[in-house]
Scaffold this active site. Structure first.
Site, PDB file in Angstrom:
ATOM      1  N   HIS A 189       0.838  -1.199   0.000  1.00 36.99           N
ATOM      2  CA  HIS A 189       0.000   0.000   0.000  1.00 36.99           C
ATOM      3  C   HIS A 189       0.880   1.259   0.000  1.00 36.99           C
ATOM      4  O   HIS A 189       0.685   2.174  -0.808  1.00 36.99           O
ATOM      5  CB  HIS A 189      -0.914  -0.014   1.231  1.00 36.99           C
ATOM      6  CG  HIS A 189      -1.783   1.192   1.359  1.00 36.99           C
ATOM      7  ND1 HIS A 189      -3.124   1.155   1.101  1.00 36.99           N
ATOM      8  CD2 HIS A 189      -1.506   2.466   1.733  1.00 36.99           C
ATOM      9  CE1 HIS A 189      -3.639   2.356   1.306  1.00 36.99           C
ATOM     10  NE2 HIS A 189      -2.660   3.175   1.698  1.00 36.99           N
ATOM     11  N   GLU A 190       1.839   1.296   0.901  1.00 37.22           N
ATOM     12  CA  GLU A 190       2.715   2.468   1.002  1.00 37.22           C
ATOM     13  C   GLU A 190       3.610   2.610  -0.221  1.00 37.22           C
ATOM     14  O   GLU A 190       3.900   3.725  -0.658  1.00 37.22           O
ATOM     15  CB  GLU A 190       3.551   2.408   2.281  1.00 37.22           C
ATOM     16  CG  GLU A 190       2.736   2.376   3.559  1.00 37.22           C
ATOM     17  CD  GLU A 190       1.666   3.453   3.652  1.00 37.22           C
ATOM     18  OE1 GLU A 190       1.910   4.596   3.195  1.00 37.22           O
ATOM     19  OE2 GLU A 190       0.580   3.171   4.185  1.00 37.22           O
ATOM     20  N   HIS A 250       1.814   4.468  -2.968  1.00 38.95           N
ATOM     21  CA  HIS A 250       1.949   5.921  -2.796  1.00 38.95           C
ATOM     22  C   HIS A 250       3.322   6.379  -3.293  1.00 38.95           C
ATOM     23  O   HIS A 250       3.437   7.370  -4.020  1.00 38.95           O
ATOM     24  CB  HIS A 250       1.818   6.311  -1.311  1.00 38.95           C
ATOM     25  CG  HIS A 250       0.447   6.166  -0.752  1.00 38.95           C
ATOM     26  ND1 HIS A 250      -0.636   6.857  -1.224  1.00 38.95           N
ATOM     27  CD2 HIS A 250      -0.005   5.423   0.289  1.00 38.95           C
ATOM     28  CE1 HIS A 250      -1.716   6.540  -0.509  1.00 38.95           C
ATOM     29  NE2 HIS A 250      -1.343   5.665   0.411  1.00 38.95           N
TER      30      HIS A 250
END
Length: 154
Positions: A67-68, A71
């Site tokens: 998820h990170e 980004h």
């Protein structure tokens, strides 16, 4: 697990899932409470909450890292890196990252409840905050109040 081990895992996941290197720093941040991790826009570093690893295991940690990294890679490419952007949603779906972190129980707020009893009629009042018993009286009979106990609620 140490920050160095986390760094190696993040670099490996980045190469395997995104076919791109992770060239910044990854570290644990135990002060994170309501999130599994965060991507820092200014420094491009990633901070991970260590609690999901302890509570849910390595699989949840990898999902949070993905998820990170979504980004991270989208921001560096100049694409939509925010949660609401289609680029982010599509990339997250492709790599199999998690949209939300599983609950770790760290958000529970401990509250204290104070119990006051009227010395005249026996009516019991429950309050979240302490009150000055010299200043306040019973609403039913105007009798004196006495603190009879306080309990901590989770």
């Amino acid at each position: 697990m140490t920050d160095q081990e986390l760094q190696k895992i993040v670099e490996t996941v980045s190469l395997e899932s995104f076919s791109k290197p992770f060239r910044h720093r990854a570290r644990f941040n135990s002060r994170l409470r309501t999130t599994g991790g965060r991507y820092l826009l200014a420094s491009h570093d990633i901070e991970i909450n260590p609690r999901p690893l302890v509570v849910h295991g390595m699989e949840e940690l990898i999902a949070i890292i993905k998820h990170e990294l979504c980004h991270y890679h989208l921001h560096l490419e100049g694409k939509g890196y925010r949660h609401m952007d289609a680029d982010f949603k599509n990339l997250l779906r492709q790599v199999g990252g998690t949209r939300y972190c599983k609950d770790t129980g760290a958000r529970r707020i401990v509250k204290t409840r104070y119990d006051y009893k009227c010395m005249n009629c026996g009516l019991v009042y429950q309050r979240k905050r302490r009150i000055d018993t010299r200043k306040y009286a019973c609403g039913a009979c105007r009798g004196r109040l006495k603190l009879v106990g306080n309990t901590r609620l989770v």
